[in-house]
Design a protein around this motif. Sequence first.
Motif, short mmCIF file in Angstrom:
data_model
loop_
_atom_site.label_atom_id
_atom_site.label_comp_id
_atom_site.label_asym_id
_atom_site.label_seq_id
_atom_site.Cartn_x
_atom_site.Cartn_y
_atom_site.Cartn_z
N VAL A 1 1.00 -1.02 -0.14
CA VAL A 1 0.01 -0.15 0.08
C VAL A 1 0.84 1.25 0.10
CG1 VAL A 1 -1.57 1.29 1.54
CG2 VAL A 1 -1.91 -1.26 1.06
N ARG B 1 1.81 4.31 -3.56
CA ARG B 1 1.10 5.70 -3.27
C ARG B 1 1.51 6.54 -4.19
NH1 ARG B 1 1.75 5.31 2.67
NH2 ARG B 1 -0.48 4.48 3.58
N GLU C 1 -4.98 -0.78 -1.42
CA GLU C 1 -5.73 -0.45 -0.10
C GLU C 1 -5.91 -1.87 0.55
OE1 GLU C 1 -9.74 0.57 -0.61
OE2 GLU C 1 -10.46 -1.02 -1.77
#
Length: 383
Positions: free
Chosen positions: A289, A293, A301
Amino acid sequence: MSIYEELGVPTLINAVGTYTVVGASRMSEETLAMMCDAARSYVSIERLQEAVHKRVAELTRNEAAYICNSCSTAIYLAIAACVAGHYGRDFETLLPEEISRCEVIALWGQHIPYDHAIEQLGVKLRFLGYPNMEAAFDQRMLENAFHEHTVCCYFASRTPSGYYGEGCMNLETFRDTAHRFKLPVLVDGAAQLPPKSNLWHFTRDMGCDMACFSGGKDLAGPQASGLLVGKKEYLDLVASLGFPKYGCGRIMKIGREEIVALYSAIRQYVEADEEARLRWCETEVKKLVSALRNTRHFSAERTWPNQAGQPLPRAFVALKATSLRPLELRRMLAEGTPSIICYSENRPGVYVNPMCLAKGEMEQIIRRFQELDLILEQGGNTK
């Protein structure tokens, strides 16, 4: 050179979970060593079974246990035991006509390919309710389905307490209704590990008569192995029918190597630190996760639970700012180096399941997503 290199079969990173089509689980070095040790000597299979089954029953807090060559075999033999118990005679003395009169009750919303093992015995498998379970299903429908030759009620569990689709009967009600009519309940918990407590939860805690599990999934035993646990009265019948006895289960052979290996795997599984494993899986998901980003074409997620309802996290990697389809993304991951297998489950992206990953494999998955992000940005070849 590994055997896979010799055969020209590429290995892959399993980011889907304990699916049979990719080999389910890895056996531990301890299990592999015990499997090899078992293969070095001759032994009475029946004496080995008696000793192992007693130990496994103790480990899993059950009255009795039985190791066989698959979870489907466990289902088959469990139903055969119910048929023999229904007639009060040895299964081998029953005529085909008598077996065919017997019926097993199940719920339509839980119909899976593996329940065909029940029909292979020659009994009828009757599904109640509706395939999508959108309409209410109550006790009266179940009660009205029972007749003089109903021999068992089969429940395919999907969560620690049973499968709960909308309008679906829960395991507690299913069990209570069956027991009121003195009918045994078999719980199919093939993929319902973790938690380890399910090894005794369905039987000792919930009072179901038998429960079966895949030996090659989260137990991490040989892929071609299965485990049946439950009440001694039924497991004794199973043992009288299964290999190496000359009963209906004689063709479902299991070797001393698999028996010993699954025993070893079960012992390790019961003794393992579940909380430590959960923390490791959470850390692996966080890595992915966090790493995605700053990518342009992906976002990740945490999701819960995983696809089999097991209490472990996964990451869902969603596609963004691209016309790429999930099928194409899965192809890129599978055809890259290393080869990574992921599933989409009808969503615009892929799930990454850490439960079968080894140390360092999440880092390889992250690098591949970052490479694909750069390639997509440049509009280049994605292979």
